[in-house]
Design an enzyme around this catalytic site. Structure first.
Site, short mmCIF file in Angstrom:
data_model
loop_
_atom_site.label_atom_id
_atom_site.label_comp_id
_atom_site.label_asym_id
_atom_site.label_seq_id
_atom_site.Cartn_x
_atom_site.Cartn_y
_atom_site.Cartn_z
N HIS A 123 5.70 5.69 1.33
CA HIS A 123 4.35 5.73 0.73
C HIS A 123 3.45 6.41 1.76
O HIS A 123 3.69 6.30 2.96
CB HIS A 123 3.93 4.27 0.51
CG HIS A 123 2.65 4.08 -0.22
ND1 HIS A 123 1.43 4.25 0.37
CD2 HIS A 123 2.39 3.72 -1.51
CE1 HIS A 123 0.47 3.97 -0.51
NE2 HIS A 123 1.02 3.66 -1.66
N ASP A 200 8.01 -1.42 6.20
CA ASP A 200 6.97 -1.58 5.19
C ASP A 200 7.57 -2.40 4.05
O ASP A 200 8.37 -1.89 3.26
CB ASP A 200 6.52 -0.19 4.72
CG ASP A 200 5.54 -0.26 3.57
OD1 ASP A 200 5.25 -1.38 3.10
OD2 ASP A 200 5.06 0.81 3.14
N GLN A 203 6.85 -3.42 -1.12
CA GLN A 203 7.56 -3.50 -2.41
C GLN A 203 8.75 -4.45 -2.35
O GLN A 203 9.49 -4.56 -3.33
CB GLN A 203 8.06 -2.10 -2.81
CG GLN A 203 6.96 -1.10 -3.10
CD GLN A 203 6.11 -1.48 -4.32
OE1 GLN A 203 6.48 -2.32 -5.13
NE2 GLN A 203 4.96 -0.85 -4.43
N LYS A 226 0.40 -7.50 -4.45
CA LYS A 226 1.66 -7.14 -5.14
C LYS A 226 2.55 -8.37 -5.29
O LYS A 226 3.66 -8.29 -5.78
CB LYS A 226 2.40 -6.05 -4.34
CG LYS A 226 1.63 -4.72 -4.27
CD LYS A 226 2.44 -3.68 -3.55
CE LYS A 226 1.63 -2.48 -3.08
NZ LYS A 226 1.17 -1.60 -4.14
N CYS A 364 1.53 8.19 -4.70
CA CYS A 364 1.24 8.11 -3.26
C CYS A 364 2.49 8.40 -2.44
O CYS A 364 2.75 7.73 -1.42
CB CYS A 364 0.67 6.75 -2.87
SG CYS A 364 -0.88 6.40 -3.65
#
Ligand code: PLP
Length: 405
Positions: A123, A200, A203, A226, A364
């Site tokens: 991202h 990261d 997600q 999220k 993104c």
């Protein structure tokens, strides 16, 4: 434990609304998930009951709000199985968490000529802060590529790591391809060469059980919005040994120990990295979101979402003009695709008119778009509340749109 989808859906009032007179089908949880009543009620309770600014008040309201805020820090630590509560820094989101590390870590450890390895499937939030740091320090970004199936070419990683490599930044789960990256293996390769890794997890955390101690990530970031929680709250997990060596990111508020015009001494962890009045309401509601995730069960959620992924993928593959981007065997509930002859924006708009919320555009992730030579695509992403029936309606909608073109 059986998965009671009706009970789960009943916790989300918004899922029962209509859009353009059609029942809402929300396939955009990777962008931001909907919030259950438990989260909405936690926000309301705080404001009806005991709101006050934290860490600095000498009164009941401030003390009670501080106690709850700090309890949530422990709850987050337990949720990802971190070793110390001081390793949990509250930020406003995954993006801010990465920017914090890109500034503070690079301020301390990145020098002219050094390198940061960043995967090709990141991202923008996990590319741009490193580029900014590299410009500041006259360092260089090195790409870890992925193949056409959307799988990282980690066999190349040992050769990309040089004595100049100062950090590796990689997504746990790609927001476009859905690929679940083998982060444990990546971290093990990196650590053999004494290189720290930032993962990261934006997600991943709503869909997979994360065990930080087992993974051994040096930094791990994610966002509450999220995870069925509020927006404006994020987490930076950082190993204490790194965080202690890093200078503060911003100044003011709780991050000081003493201030005079001669200079300032900084507070201990985690406060050294928390400036100003934080998102008190958001953090407290985030606690309710984590409890909700725990009560629903991450293993059960992952199982349900995997069934949705398999069902939708199988159906989409019967459409000959449709191409899916990302076909790794280890995948989370994200499907990005294009249909030949239909612009993704047109497709997204027509789906919207049928009550189906999908994401369109570059997502993104310009470097992923560039890999496939496209400007954009359509993405559907699943949350714990989606159903097979919604997928059937979505597939029927696609067939209708294809006929229109
Ligand atoms: N990283 C990934 C993989 C994402 O998918 C996103 C958001 O979509 C982010 C980072 C940024 O998250 P936020 O906007 O909550 O800071």
């Amino acid at each position: 434990m059986s998965y009671d989808i009706t009970k789960i859906r009943n916790n989300f009032p918004v899922l029962h609304r209509k859009v353009y007179d059609k029942p809402l089908i929300y396939f955009d949880s990777a962008a931001s998930s909907q919030k259950p009543v438990q989260v909405l009620m936690a926000e309301e309770k705080l404001h009806n009951d005991y709101y006050g600014n934290i860490h600095r008040g000498a009164h009941f309201m401030a003390d009670k709000a501080t106690e709850d805020f700090e309890n949530i820090r422990v709850q987050v630590r337990n949720f990802i199985n971190a070793t110390h509560r001081e390793e949990i820094i509250f930020t406003k989101g995954a993006t801010e968490s990465i920017n914090l590390v890109a500034f503070s870590f690079c301020e301390a450890f990145l020098n002219e000529g050094d390198e940061i390895i960043v995967s090709e499937m990141e991202h923008h939030a996990n590319i741009v802060p490193w580029q900014m740091a590299a410009i500041r320090k006259k360092a260089r970004i090195v790409k870890l590529p992925f193949n056409d199936s959307g799988i990282l070419e980690i066999e190349k990683l040992p050769h990309l790591i040089t004595p100049k490599t100062k950090l590796i930044a990689v997504a746990h789960v790609s927001n476009v391809l859905g690929t679940i990256n083998p982060v444990n293996e990546i971290i093990s390769i990196a650590h053999q060469k004494n290189v720290p890794v930032l993962v990261d997890g934006a997600q991943a955390v709503p869909h997979l059980k994360v065990n930080i101690q087992e993974m051994d990530a040096d930094f791990y970031v994610f966002s509450a919005h999220k995870m069925y929680g509020p927006n404006g709250v994020g987490v930076l997990y950082g190993k204490k040994s790194w965080l202690e060596q890093m200078p503060p990111y911003q100044g003011g508020g709780e991050m000081i120990s003493e201030v005079s015009f001669e200079g300032t001494t900084f507070n201990e962890l985690p406060y050294k990295f928390e400036t100003g009045t934080p998102n008190i309401t958001g953090v407290i509601a985030f606690g309710a979101a984590i409890s909700f995730l725990n009560e629903t069960g991450l293993t059960e959620i992952a199982g349900w979402e995997h069934s949705l992924l398999e069902y939708a993928t199988e159906k989409l593959k019967t459409i000959s003009s449709l191409r899916i981007y990302g076909e790794a065997a280890e995948k989370s509930g994200v499907i990005s695709f294009n249909i030949e002859g239909i612009h993704p924006y047109d497709l997204g708009m027509l789906l919207d008119k049928m009550g189906i919320a999908a994401r369109t555009g570059h997502l993104c992730a310009d470097t992923v778009m560039a890999h496939f030579g496209i400007d954009g695509c359509v993405r559907i992403s699943f949350g714990m509340y989606n159903t097979m029936e919604e997928i059937d309606i979505f597939i029927a909608a696609l067939h209708k749109i294809i006929l229109m073109f």
